[in-house]
Design a protein around this motif. Sequence first.
Motif, PDB file in Angstrom:
ATOM      1  N   GLU A 181      14.687  19.920 -10.041  1.00 21.08           N
ATOM      2  CA  GLU A 181      13.814  19.422  -9.089  1.00 21.08           C
ATOM      3  C   GLU A 181      14.991  18.685  -8.240  1.00 21.08           C
ATOM      4  O   GLU A 181      16.253  18.215  -7.992  1.00 21.08           O
ATOM      5  CB  GLU A 181      13.032  18.391  -9.644  1.00 21.08           C
ATOM      6  N   ILE A 182      13.786  18.583  -6.565  1.00 24.19           N
ATOM      7  CA  ILE A 182      14.722  18.076  -5.700  1.00 24.19           C
ATOM      8  C   ILE A 182      14.434  16.628  -5.559  1.00 24.19           C
ATOM      9  O   ILE A 182      13.349  17.550  -4.467  1.00 24.19           O
ATOM     10  CB  ILE A 182      15.067  19.191  -4.371  1.00 24.19           C
ATOM     11  N   ASP A 183      14.912  16.107  -5.322  1.00 21.07           N
ATOM     12  CA  ASP A 183      14.438  14.554  -4.739  1.00 21.07           C
ATOM     13  C   ASP A 183      14.948  14.482  -3.359  1.00 21.07           C
ATOM     14  O   ASP A 183      15.820  14.257  -3.147  1.00 21.07           O
ATOM     15  CB  ASP A 183      14.584  13.411  -5.772  1.00 21.07           C
ATOM     16  N   PHE A 184      13.642  13.571  -2.280  1.00 20.35           N
ATOM     17  CA  PHE A 184      14.445  13.596  -0.759  1.00 20.35           C
ATOM     18  C   PHE A 184      13.853  11.729  -0.952  1.00 20.35           C
ATOM     19  O   PHE A 184      12.783  11.999  -0.895  1.00 20.35           O
ATOM     20  CB  PHE A 184      14.160  14.600  -0.120  1.00 20.35           C
ATOM     21  N   THR A 185      14.552  11.021  -0.006  1.00 19.01           N
ATOM     22  CA  THR A 185      13.751   9.660   0.701  1.00 19.01           C
ATOM     23  C   THR A 185      14.083   9.073   1.463  1.00 19.01           C
ATOM     24  O   THR A 185      15.675   9.521   1.792  1.00 19.01           O
ATOM     25  CB  THR A 185      13.895   8.441  -1.096  1.00 19.01           C
TER      26      THR A 185
ATOM     27  N   PRO B 150       1.182  -1.143   0.010  1.00 23.31           N
ATOM     28  CA  PRO B 150       0.161  -0.082  -0.383  1.00 23.31           C
ATOM     29  C   PRO B 150       0.704   1.168   0.224  1.00 23.31           C
ATOM     30  O   PRO B 150       1.890   0.718   0.367  1.00 23.31           O
ATOM     31  CB  PRO B 150      -0.989  -0.225   1.709  1.00 23.31           C
ATOM     32  N   ARG B 151       0.235   2.185  -0.680  1.00 24.57           N
ATOM     33  CA  ARG B 151       1.432   3.117  -0.537  1.00 24.57           C
ATOM     34  C   ARG B 151       0.478   4.936  -0.892  1.00 24.57           C
ATOM     35  O   ARG B 151      -0.893   4.287  -1.849  1.00 24.57           O
ATOM     36  CB  ARG B 151       1.877   3.792  -2.637  1.00 24.57           C
ATOM     37  N   TYR B 152       0.307   6.252   0.127  1.00 23.19           N
ATOM     38  CA  TYR B 152       0.025   7.290  -0.267  1.00 23.19           C
ATOM     39  C   TYR B 152       0.589   7.983  -0.567  1.00 23.19           C
ATOM     40  O   TYR B 152       2.124   7.766  -1.031  1.00 23.19           O
ATOM     41  CB  TYR B 152      -0.165   7.665   1.580  1.00 23.19           C
ATOM     42  N   GLU B 153      -0.209   8.967  -1.773  1.00 22.10           N
ATOM     43  CA  GLU B 153       0.000   9.678  -2.494  1.00 22.10           C
ATOM     44  C   GLU B 153       0.013  10.728  -2.386  1.00 22.10           C
ATOM     45  O   GLU B 153      -1.518  10.791  -2.515  1.00 22.10           O
ATOM     46  CB  GLU B 153       0.581   9.370  -3.478  1.00 22.10           C
TER      47      GLU B 153
ATOM     48  N   GLY C 159       8.745   9.829   1.135  1.00 18.92           N
ATOM     49  CA  GLY C 159       9.624  10.644   0.043  1.00 18.92           C
ATOM     50  C   GLY C 159       8.740  12.166  -0.007  1.00 18.92           C
ATOM     51  O   GLY C 159       7.322  11.841  -0.056  1.00 18.92           O
ATOM     52  N   TYR C 160      10.113  12.557  -0.911  1.00 22.08           N
ATOM     53  CA  TYR C 160       9.174  14.361  -1.143  1.00 22.08           C
ATOM     54  C   TYR C 160      10.017  14.862  -2.279  1.00 22.08           C
ATOM     55  O   TYR C 160      11.133  14.698  -1.847  1.00 22.08           O
ATOM     56  CB  TYR C 160       9.482  15.239  -0.192  1.00 22.08           C
TER      57      TYR C 160
ATOM     58  N   ALA D 139       4.546  14.283  -2.243  1.00 26.70           N
ATOM     59  CA  ALA D 139       4.445  14.056  -0.975  1.00 26.70           C
ATOM     60  C   ALA D 139       3.853  12.296  -1.460  1.00 26.70           C
ATOM     61  O   ALA D 139       3.056  11.664  -1.975  1.00 26.70           O
ATOM     62  CB  ALA D 139       4.445  14.529   0.403  1.00 26.70           C
ATOM     63  N   TRP D 140       5.301  10.660  -0.495  1.00 25.30           N
ATOM     64  CA  TRP D 140       4.425  10.019  -0.547  1.00 25.30           C
ATOM     65  C   TRP D 140       5.114   8.799   0.275  1.00 25.30           C
ATOM     66  O   TRP D 140       6.774   9.548   0.818  1.00 25.30           O
ATOM     67  CB  TRP D 140       4.756   8.714  -1.700  1.00 25.30           C
ATOM     68  N   PHE D 141       4.346   7.739   1.105  1.00 27.73           N
ATOM     69  CA  PHE D 141       4.881   6.986   1.885  1.00 27.73           C
ATOM     70  C   PHE D 141       4.536   5.954   1.584  1.00 27.73           C
ATOM     71  O   PHE D 141       3.470   5.662   1.188  1.00 27.73           O
ATOM     72  CB  PHE D 141       5.160   7.662   3.601  1.00 27.73           C
ATOM     73  N   MET D 142       5.359   4.782   1.751  1.00 29.20           N
ATOM     74  CA  MET D 142       4.704   2.858   1.409  1.00 29.20           C
ATOM     75  C   MET D 142       5.276   2.061   2.136  1.00 29.20           C
ATOM     76  O   MET D 142       6.359   2.154   2.883  1.00 29.20           O
ATOM     77  CB  MET D 142       5.178   3.159   0.042  1.00 29.20           C
ATOM     78  N   LEU D 143       3.875   1.785   2.494  1.00 29.89           N
ATOM     79  CA  LEU D 143       5.198   0.034   3.488  1.00 29.89           C
ATOM     80  C   LEU D 143       4.915  -0.630   2.249  1.00 29.89           C
ATOM     81  O   LEU D 143       4.120  -1.352   1.860  1.00 29.89           O
ATOM     82  CB  LEU D 143       4.107  -0.797   4.817  1.00 29.89           C
ATOM     83  N   THR D 144       6.082  -1.887   2.680  1.00 31.25           N
ATOM     84  CA  THR D 144       5.968  -3.367   1.821  1.00 31.25           C
ATOM     85  C   THR D 144       6.417  -4.417   2.125  1.00 31.25           C
ATOM     86  O   THR D 144       6.994  -4.801   3.318  1.00 31.25           O
ATOM     87  CB  THR D 144       6.987  -3.094   0.845  1.00 31.25           C
TER      88      THR D 144
END
Length: 417
Positions: free
Chosen positions: A360-364, A31-34, A378-379, A403-408
């Motif tokens: 673009e700035i990517d952070f995870t 599941p992943r929230y975005e 990440g953001y 922005a997102w967060f995910m559990l695997t």
Amino acid sequence: MKKTIYISLIALIFSTIITAQQVDFSAELRPRYENKHGYQTLLKSGEKGASFVSQRTRLNLNYQQDNFKVRISLQNVRVWGDVGTLSAQDNLNSFHEAWAQFSVADSFDLKLGRQEIIYDDSRIFGNVGWTQQGRSHDAIIAKFKTSENGKLDVGFALNNDSQAGVKSVYSNVAGYKTFQYLWYHTKMNNLGISVLALNIGIEYVAANNETDINYSQTFGPRVTYKKNNLAFDAAVYLQTGKVITNTLSASYYAANVNLKATHTFNVGVGFEYLSGKDTNDTSTNLKSFNPIFGTNHKFNGWMDYFYVGNHINSVGLIDINAVISYSKDKFSTKLVPHLFKSAANIYSGNQKIKNSLGTEIDFTLGYKVAKNIQFNAGYSQMFGTTSLEALKGGLSNKTNSWAWFMLTFKPTFYTSN
């Protein structure tokens, strides 16, 4: 006496089967929230971002016996809420993979069926693992071991819409009617060399109302070098031929250098050039490089402004980027800034404008919660320019972010040795 013999015989057969085969049954729930607020394109005036939760669920069965392998991966991809709570049907299921592989000879394997195709850094062939559905092909691949460090894959695909006995024009739902490719890889000490040659055919209705297929080619080498704490890679690909009736001539160049500064800290810089076409060029010739089956989310910024369902046959791209990463024990983090420019000229009316598209700035960050549980978040933020507005529309002065967060979860239900 006979009963004892039968029992002994059954026990012998059963033990032989168990020792001769390996079975693994596992799953993946992701599941992943975005929160998308200017994702893939700049927000327009009056538009608001959106939040949702998507989920990938896979059941994976791997079977191996002697010189024979089978993998079946059943997949369900959904957005939470897209099926009613009392719904009696769910049309979101598919086979992501369903293939068999067997050894024809000591150095020759044959793999056929629905399968992921991944080569090198996934720039031309990748499984697009970030997307919940992923990518897989219906294909047959002949795998040759040419030497101790050399291998050669020869692939073939032929697509149709049905089993009908009357010829009809293929819908190209897979993106192509047929492909043939050759991929060779060898390693010499610290140096790795790969060569890819891909021929893609797309079916269409010609001017005489007859069906026809035109072919385009993508080919080139990729090299890697790694020694001690220094790693380097570079690639060159050219594209030619025809896409339907349009002549294609495009190019790609890339290079990356990475340094492992400490056991936990890495830094790197990279450069990519994908050719493009001037916005005032009215010819039908295609000059823009297309990564085709690549895992494009991995490249050119994680907000997917370029080559993820968009930016094809556009002005191309120059991407100058850096990577700063840290990992220790169960924790990891990465910062990736990108500077984007167009490879071809952009015009506003008759006036040429700057080719700077933005930064673009990517952070995870990631954390391994348990053996089979991984957390990632990440953001990203795009600082676009008026030239990017000219290409995509929207407003660059808005906060365009993601922005997102995910559990695997990857449990293994059963495994036999």
